[in-house]
Design an enzyme around this catalytic site. Sequence first.
Site, mmCIF file in Angstrom:
data_model
loop_
_atom_site.group_PDB
_atom_site.id
_atom_site.type_symbol
_atom_site.label_atom_id
_atom_site.label_comp_id
_atom_site.label_asym_id
_atom_site.label_seq_id
_atom_site.Cartn_x
_atom_site.Cartn_y
_atom_site.Cartn_z
ATOM 1 N N ASP A 47 -2.912 46.402 5.365
ATOM 2 C CA ASP A 47 -1.567 46.743 5.845
ATOM 3 C C ASP A 47 -0.732 45.466 6.015
ATOM 4 O O ASP A 47 0.462 45.535 6.325
ATOM 5 C CB ASP A 47 -1.605 47.591 7.122
ATOM 6 C CG ASP A 47 -2.283 46.904 8.294
ATOM 7 O OD1 ASP A 47 -2.747 45.755 8.144
ATOM 8 O OD2 ASP A 47 -2.329 47.526 9.389
ATOM 9 N N LYS A 116 -10.611 51.082 6.116
ATOM 10 C CA LYS A 116 -10.795 50.177 7.265
ATOM 11 C C LYS A 116 -9.865 50.630 8.372
ATOM 12 O O LYS A 116 -8.736 51.055 8.101
ATOM 13 C CB LYS A 116 -10.465 48.727 6.877
ATOM 14 C CG LYS A 116 -10.502 47.762 8.072
ATOM 15 C CD LYS A 116 -10.374 46.313 7.649
ATOM 16 C CE LYS A 116 -8.968 45.818 7.515
ATOM 17 N NZ LYS A 116 -8.104 45.940 8.716
ATOM 18 N N GLU A 185 -11.557 39.190 13.473
ATOM 19 C CA GLU A 185 -10.351 38.378 13.280
ATOM 20 C C GLU A 185 -10.048 37.523 14.516
ATOM 21 O O GLU A 185 -9.983 38.044 15.641
ATOM 22 C CB GLU A 185 -9.151 39.295 12.957
ATOM 23 C CG GLU A 185 -7.853 38.499 12.752
ATOM 24 C CD GLU A 185 -6.748 39.256 12.039
ATOM 25 O OE1 GLU A 185 -6.976 40.390 11.572
ATOM 26 O OE2 GLU A 185 -5.641 38.694 11.961
HETATM 27 O O1 KIV Z 1 -4.252 43.837 6.534
HETATM 28 C C1 KIV Z 1 -4.995 42.883 6.276
HETATM 29 O O2 KIV Z 1 -4.755 42.095 5.348
HETATM 30 C C2 KIV Z 1 -6.183 42.705 7.096
HETATM 31 C C3 KIV Z 1 -6.987 41.469 6.882
HETATM 32 C C4 KIV Z 1 -6.288 40.309 7.469
HETATM 33 C C5 KIV Z 1 -8.355 41.599 7.382
HETATM 34 O O3 KIV Z 1 -6.471 43.517 7.910
#
Ligand code: KIV
Length: 268
Positions: A47, A116, A185
């Site tokens: 996202d 995710k 993160e």
């Molecule tokens: O949205 C994204 O790019 C992420 C990564 C930073 C893990 O969640």
Amino acid sequence: MSGDKVTIPKVISMKEKGEKISMITAYDFTGAKIVDEAGIDIILVGDSLGMVMQGRSSTLPVTIDDVIYHTRMVKNGTKRALVVGDMPFMSYQVSVEEAVKNAGRLIQEGGAEAVKLEGGREFVDRIKAIVSCGIPVMGHLGLTPQSINIFGGYRVRGRKQEEAKRIIEDAKYLQEAGVFSIVLEAMPLSVAKEITESVSIPTIGIGASKLCDGQVLVFHDLLGLFEEFKPKFVKRYAHLKQDAVRAVRQYIDEVKKGIFPDEEHSYL
Ligand code: KIV
């Protein structure tokens, strides 16, 4: 690098074998082709597209339709890597039903092979329900950008003992709920180490030290295409924005001077 298609069992077995997992974001056909041909293990249609593709100041305005659209393009450019679609803000928070429906859309309409989602124990019911439908789920702990208004900024999480304890416990909750891996993160090395050692599924770090089982970076950060801001954990392996500006400037100059197109680029 093996030429075999990356699957969920393969990702899990990489931790068992002590083989590091490489992950990067991509948002379109061309980007996916670059990272897939380079041999990346996992592509995340993050996202973060809200920032690097749409020019927003956070990930919060990104919709499930946006992620589906970008996942479809990424799938068209991917042969080997595992493609994970990110569940954006409000696509899973409201209810278990919404979470399952939107995870299903990412698989059916976007062609993702897994999804995710951000958060810990509070989303165990969503994760269990999604996994029970046959959809693999990747977790995301630590700095979870969809909660930025609660955190009050993009700061490292888990520096205080109580917060670190909660994140470590959350990793165990996620593992029990059935996630196949967890993004960690922006957290201190000690917290990432403890999580990585206490769960059997792979951890994938971004600003969480080399003690994780794998690493992830945003495509535009790694290639130096996004220069609005640079978190400490970002390493730029190229400076493509500068190269692109230089190339376009040269093109403009040649057009203005009548140098381009020359004979080589004309139909005689
Ligand atoms: O949205 C994204 O790019 C992420 C990564 C930073 C893990 O969640």
